[in-house]
Design a protein around this motif. Structure first.
Motif, mmCIF file in Angstrom:
data_model
loop_
_atom_site.group_PDB
_atom_site.id
_atom_site.type_symbol
_atom_site.label_atom_id
_atom_site.label_comp_id
_atom_site.label_asym_id
_atom_site.label_seq_id
_atom_site.Cartn_x
_atom_site.Cartn_y
_atom_site.Cartn_z
ATOM 1 N N THR A 1 -37.755 101.611 92.986
ATOM 2 C CA THR A 1 -36.330 101.898 93.059
ATOM 3 C C THR A 1 -36.076 102.863 94.222
ATOM 4 O O THR A 1 -36.816 103.836 94.387
ATOM 5 C CB THR A 1 -35.817 102.525 91.757
ATOM 6 O OG1 THR A 1 -36.112 101.640 90.675
ATOM 7 C CG2 THR A 1 -34.311 102.753 91.827
ATOM 8 N N THR A 2 -35.030 102.577 94.979
ATOM 9 C CA THR A 2 -34.682 103.423 96.121
ATOM 10 C C THR A 2 -33.377 104.162 95.840
ATOM 11 O O THR A 2 -32.407 103.571 95.353
ATOM 12 C CB THR A 2 -34.520 102.582 97.392
ATOM 13 O OG1 THR A 2 -35.752 101.891 97.658
ATOM 14 C CG2 THR A 2 -34.199 103.460 98.586
ATOM 15 N N MET A 3 -33.351 105.455 96.131
ATOM 16 C CA MET A 3 -32.169 106.273 95.929
ATOM 17 C C MET A 3 -31.709 106.827 97.273
ATOM 18 O O MET A 3 -32.532 107.283 98.074
ATOM 19 C CB MET A 3 -32.485 107.412 94.960
ATOM 20 C CG MET A 3 -31.324 108.385 94.721
ATOM 21 S SD MET A 3 -31.725 109.631 93.460
ATOM 22 C CE MET A 3 -33.082 110.487 94.273
ATOM 23 N N LEU A 4 -30.414 106.779 97.530
ATOM 24 C CA LEU A 4 -29.843 107.302 98.768
ATOM 25 C C LEU A 4 -29.377 108.726 98.540
ATOM 26 O O LEU A 4 -28.545 108.988 97.664
ATOM 27 C CB LEU A 4 -28.671 106.433 99.231
ATOM 28 C CG LEU A 4 -27.969 106.887 100.526
ATOM 29 C CD1 LEU A 4 -28.930 106.785 101.710
ATOM 30 C CD2 LEU A 4 -26.707 106.062 100.780
ATOM 31 N N VAL A 5 -29.928 109.656 99.325
ATOM 32 C CA VAL A 5 -29.544 111.067 99.236
ATOM 33 C C VAL A 5 -28.659 111.392 100.434
ATOM 34 O O VAL A 5 -29.040 111.145 101.587
ATOM 35 C CB VAL A 5 -30.785 111.975 99.228
ATOM 36 C CG1 VAL A 5 -30.369 113.441 99.161
ATOM 37 C CG2 VAL A 5 -31.685 111.631 98.052
ATOM 38 N N ARG A 6 -27.475 111.942 100.167
ATOM 39 C CA ARG A 6 -26.525 112.246 101.241
ATOM 40 C C ARG A 6 -26.088 113.704 101.155
ATOM 41 O O ARG A 6 -25.708 114.181 100.089
ATOM 42 C CB ARG A 6 -25.303 111.345 101.161
ATOM 43 C CG ARG A 6 -24.327 111.515 102.326
ATOM 44 C CD ARG A 6 -23.164 110.525 102.216
ATOM 45 N NE ARG A 6 -22.343 110.522 103.394
ATOM 46 C CZ ARG A 6 -21.362 111.389 103.617
ATOM 47 N NH1 ARG A 6 -21.079 112.324 102.713
ATOM 48 N NH2 ARG A 6 -20.653 111.317 104.734
#
Length: 204
Positions: A1-6
């Protein structure tokens, strides 16, 4: 699973200084339950406290693992010197088992199990595990680690890992056997040396 951190623009350090002028984004992979993997396996030589050269197998994991858990699932065999399908009168060159895909069940029946001696680690969940073993130079080993090994964080090896490794040649070196000895000014001037070569140990 890939999570986008902004992180938005305008973030300022607590120690002071200018704020960020633009937003920052990065994709982070969230490890799953079966994300534990074998990072590397290798054969090498190490001198013990008696200056004797020992054969060492190292297994490096991506996460810290209990030595006891890994050891009970790790197995090693010495593969046959020649492929069983090669006629006896043509067995002149050792067979190269350079991929585990060549090691079928009938091949393992002809292989010899290798006894492993665990080398104590400096912590309870190391990533690098070392074992002493004994095998002839130039022979191929089949290394297999069964699934189910668990890391400190609960991650698990989801599938069996296997690899074939060729036993490397011994390092060629000469060592002084005794330390602190003084040579006399008269008589024979001799120093005991220990010579390690690829097939045997000699003292002279």
């Amino acid at each position: 699973t890939t999570m986008l951190v902004r992180v938005g623009e305008g973030v300022r350090s607590a120690a002071g200084g200018p704020a960020t002028t633009q937003a920052l984004e990065r994709s982070v992979t969230v490890p799953g339950r079966f994300s534990l993997a074998v990072q590397d396996t290798a054969l090498s030589y190490v001198d013990n406290e008696r200056f004797e050269t020992e054969q060492i197998l190292t297994v490096q994991m991506t996460e810290g693992v209990s030595p006891e858990d890994l050891r009970k699932r790790l197995r090693v065999w010495v593969l046959p010197e020649f492929h069983p399908d090669t006629p006896a009168d043509q067995r002149r060159q050792k067979y190269e088992w350079n991929t585990p895909a060549l090691v079928a069940g009938e091949i393992l029946k002809l292989a010899k199990s290798v006894e492993l001696e665990s080398i104590p680690a400096s912590n309870d969940y190391p990533t690098v595990h070392a074992f002493r073993y004994r095998a002839d130079v130039g022979r191929w080993l089949y290394v297999a680690l069964d699934k189910g090994v668990k890391s400190f964080g609960g991650y698990e090896l989801g599938r069996k890992f296997d690899r074939t490794l060729e036993v490397p040649r011994l390092p060629q070196e000469v060592k002084i056997l005794h330390s602190g000895a003084l040579l006399s000014l008269s008589g024979d001037h001799k120093v005991s040396l220990d010579q390690v070569i690829s097939t045997m140990r000699q003292t002279g």
